[in-house]
Design a protein around this motif. Structure first.
Motif, PDB file in Angstrom:
ATOM      1  N   UNK A   1      -1.745  -3.592   6.903  1.00 38.00           N
ATOM      2  CA  UNK A   1      -1.596  -2.136   6.913  1.00 38.00           C
ATOM      3  C   UNK A   1      -2.284  -1.517   8.121  1.00 38.00           C
ATOM      4  N   UNK A   2      -3.516  -1.903   8.387  1.00 39.98           N
ATOM      5  CA  UNK A   2      -4.266  -1.330   9.498  1.00 39.98           C
ATOM      6  C   UNK A   2      -3.611  -1.636  10.841  1.00 39.98           C
ATOM      7  N   UNK A   3      -3.136  -2.881  10.992  1.00 42.00           N
ATOM      8  CA  UNK A   3      -2.499  -3.273  12.265  1.00 42.00           C
ATOM      9  C   UNK A   3      -1.200  -2.513  12.477  1.00 42.00           C
ATOM     10  N   UNK A   4      -0.357  -2.484  11.455  1.00 48.48           N
ATOM     11  CA  UNK A   4       0.926  -1.802  11.581  1.00 48.48           C
ATOM     12  C   UNK A   4       0.742  -0.296  11.734  1.00 48.48           C
ATOM     13  N   UNK A   5      -0.247   0.252  11.040  1.00 48.71           N
ATOM     14  CA  UNK A   5      -0.537   1.683  11.157  1.00 48.71           C
ATOM     15  C   UNK A   5      -0.933   2.028  12.589  1.00 48.71           C
ATOM     16  N   UNK A   6      -1.803   1.214  13.179  1.00 43.82           N
ATOM     17  CA  UNK A   6      -2.241   1.461  14.557  1.00 43.82           C
ATOM     18  C   UNK A   6      -1.085   1.335  15.540  1.00 43.82           C
ATOM     19  N   UNK A   7      -0.223   0.328  15.348  1.00 42.28           N
ATOM     20  CA  UNK A   7       0.926   0.135  16.257  1.00 42.28           C
ATOM     21  C   UNK A   7       1.861   1.331  16.186  1.00 42.28           C
TER      22      UNK A   7
ATOM     23  N   UNK B   1      -2.942   2.743  -4.897  1.00 40.87           N
ATOM     24  CA  UNK B   1      -3.432   1.375  -4.839  1.00 40.87           C
ATOM     25  C   UNK B   1      -3.197   0.802  -3.447  1.00 40.87           C
ATOM     26  N   UNK B   2      -3.922  -0.240  -3.127  1.00 39.36           N
ATOM     27  CA  UNK B   2      -3.810  -0.859  -1.805  1.00 39.36           C
ATOM     28  C   UNK B   2      -2.414  -1.402  -1.554  1.00 39.36           C
ATOM     29  N   UNK B   3      -1.776  -1.920  -2.582  1.00 39.32           N
ATOM     30  CA  UNK B   3      -0.439  -2.494  -2.417  1.00 39.32           C
ATOM     31  C   UNK B   3       0.639  -1.437  -2.297  1.00 39.32           C
ATOM     32  N   UNK B   4       0.278  -0.176  -2.593  1.00 43.21           N
ATOM     33  CA  UNK B   4       1.276   0.901  -2.599  1.00 43.21           C
ATOM     34  C   UNK B   4       1.046   1.899  -1.460  1.00 43.21           C
ATOM     35  N   UNK B   5       0.255   1.516  -0.482  1.00 43.26           N
ATOM     36  CA  UNK B   5      -0.036   2.445   0.599  1.00 43.26           C
ATOM     37  C   UNK B   5       1.175   2.664   1.503  1.00 43.26           C
ATOM     38  N   UNK B   6       1.264   3.851   2.092  1.00 42.39           N
ATOM     39  CA  UNK B   6       2.428   4.260   2.873  1.00 42.39           C
ATOM     40  C   UNK B   6       2.081   4.289   4.353  1.00 42.39           C
ATOM     41  N   UNK B   7       2.984   3.773   5.194  1.00 42.26           N
ATOM     42  CA  UNK B   7       2.857   3.815   6.641  1.00 42.26           C
ATOM     43  C   UNK B   7       3.507   5.086   7.183  1.00 42.26           C
TER      44      UNK B   7
END
Length: 394
Positions: free
Chosen positions: A177-183, A155-161
């Protein structure tokens, strides 16, 4: 600074990575501002990476596998910060060394044998740099692929970085999620670049220095052939032998000056890089691939460093054999002949004290260092493996 007239791939890549880190020469003020910005970005990426790792290990303390993995990440970041700090401390000497290297080593050659020597050096540099960059990119890609594969079906709320943040924010929701993943991925790739860039450059410089010692040996061998030919053709002419001795003295003087230059260069290289040289479980399948490539980077880096340092030691020591092989005994005992004999003795004595890079002034780095480190690493790996199995069984 526009490096290389012949567009050597290894030097192009090494300079490109150093520019990304921010530790390279600038041609003008605008380029210097870009270098300063790159260095600030590097320090920021290292700071963010270490903060994330320290917070992660704090919250996962007690999980042996996760703690070992995070500790390795922290160690990589600390090693990178250590290397950059040391190099920045010797920035002026490092830049002067680069200018001298470009002018005297990374230049066009005209002698066929010298071209052959330098071409062989370039091939080794290209192979080492390409393999190391490939393994590094694979390691960084592993950090990115692991969460992407693990997030399939979640689920979207359970995605892992890539790395746990442990903050009171909906990090799995868009757009956080997208911002933190990219950083995090940008930090990973920048740490990877910083981790290999200095060792790449050191390996390239060492191999080119070793090539310069080979070129010096070639010049001494050429001097040997010239003397033999001239002596054989005019063996009974004392005046001609005296003229031959004077020519030999002039050419030998140039070789002595080149040898002194290489010895001085190695001492400067030792001053800058000696401390940097010293600073050398059940998981997801994609993480295992990343760890294997990471292991390849570590061992490849170690081998490149020790091999290039060992090559400098061997070639600087072989100068004594090259100088002793010239027919100095056939030269007359005039002023030039006496000076040549004294220079031969001095070069032989100096070559016995070979040029080398040391690890923090403790010991010279050679291929024996590589085998010793690998042997010790395998011993520690076996110990950790047994400890992990015992903890699992209990």
């Amino acid at each position: 600074m526009h490096v290389l007239h012949n567009r050597n791939v290894s030097i192009i890549w090494a300079s490109f990575l150093m520019k990304i880190v921010g530790l390279w020469l600038a041609a003008d003020q605008n380029e210097q501002r870009r270098r300063d910005f790159a260095l600030i970005y590097t320090l920021g990426a290292l700071f963010i990476s270490i903060c994330i790792a320290l917070r992660d290990i704090y919250h996962t303390w007690g999980n042996f596998s996760d703690c070992v993995f995070i500790s390795c990440n922290i160690l990589y970041v600390m090693v990178v910060f250590f290397k950059i700090s040391i190099l920045y401390r010797h920035k002026i000497e490092f830049f002067n060394l680069l200018i001298f290297t470009e002018k005297n080593f990374w230049r066009p050659y005209h002698d066929p044998q010298e071209i052959l020597i330098v071409t062989g050096c370039k091939k080794i540099c290209n192979i080492c740099i390409i393999l190391l960059i490939f393994c590094t990119q694979g390691t960084c890609a592993g950090y990115m692929v692991t969460p992407l594969v693990a997030n399939i079906g979640r689920n979207e709320s359970d995605r892992m970085l890539p790395f746990n943040l442990w903050v009171d924010l909906p990090v799995g929701m868009s757009p956080y999620f997208e911002i933190l993943f990219a950083i995090q991925i940008l930090c990973v790739y920048h740490v990877g670049i910083c981790y290999i860039c200095l060792d790449n450059l050191l390996c390239i410089v060492n191999l080119h220095v070793a090539s310069q010692f080979r070129i010096l040996q070639h010049k001494l061998n050429c001097l040997n052939d010239v003397i033999k030919n001239q002596i054989d053709s005019q063996e009974s002419d004392e005046k001609y032998l005296s003229h031959c001795a004077n020519i030999c003295y002039i050419k030998l003087k140039n070789c002595v000056q080149q040898h002194q230059m290489l010895v001085k260069y190695c001492k400067k290289l030792e001053t800058i890089f000696t401390v940097i040289v010293l600073g050398q479980a059940n998981t997801h399948p994609s993480k295992k691939v990343s760890l294997v490539l990471n292991l390849g980077v570590v061992f490849g880096q170690l081998f490149m460093c020790t091999y290039s340092c060992d090559d400098v030691m061997q070639q600087s020591s072989n100068v004594s054999n090259a100088i002793f092989s010239i027919p100095w005994t056939n030269l007359p005992m005039n002023k030039a002949g006496t000076i040549i004999r004294k220079n031969v003795i001095i070069i032989i004595m100096r070559s016995h004290k070979f040029c080398c890079l040391t690890a923090g002034k403790f010991f010279p780095v050679s291929l024996q260092t590589f085998t010793g480190v690998v042997s010790m690493a395998m011993s520690y790996f076996t110990l950790l493996r047994n400890t992990s199995l015992n903890a699992t069984n209990s």
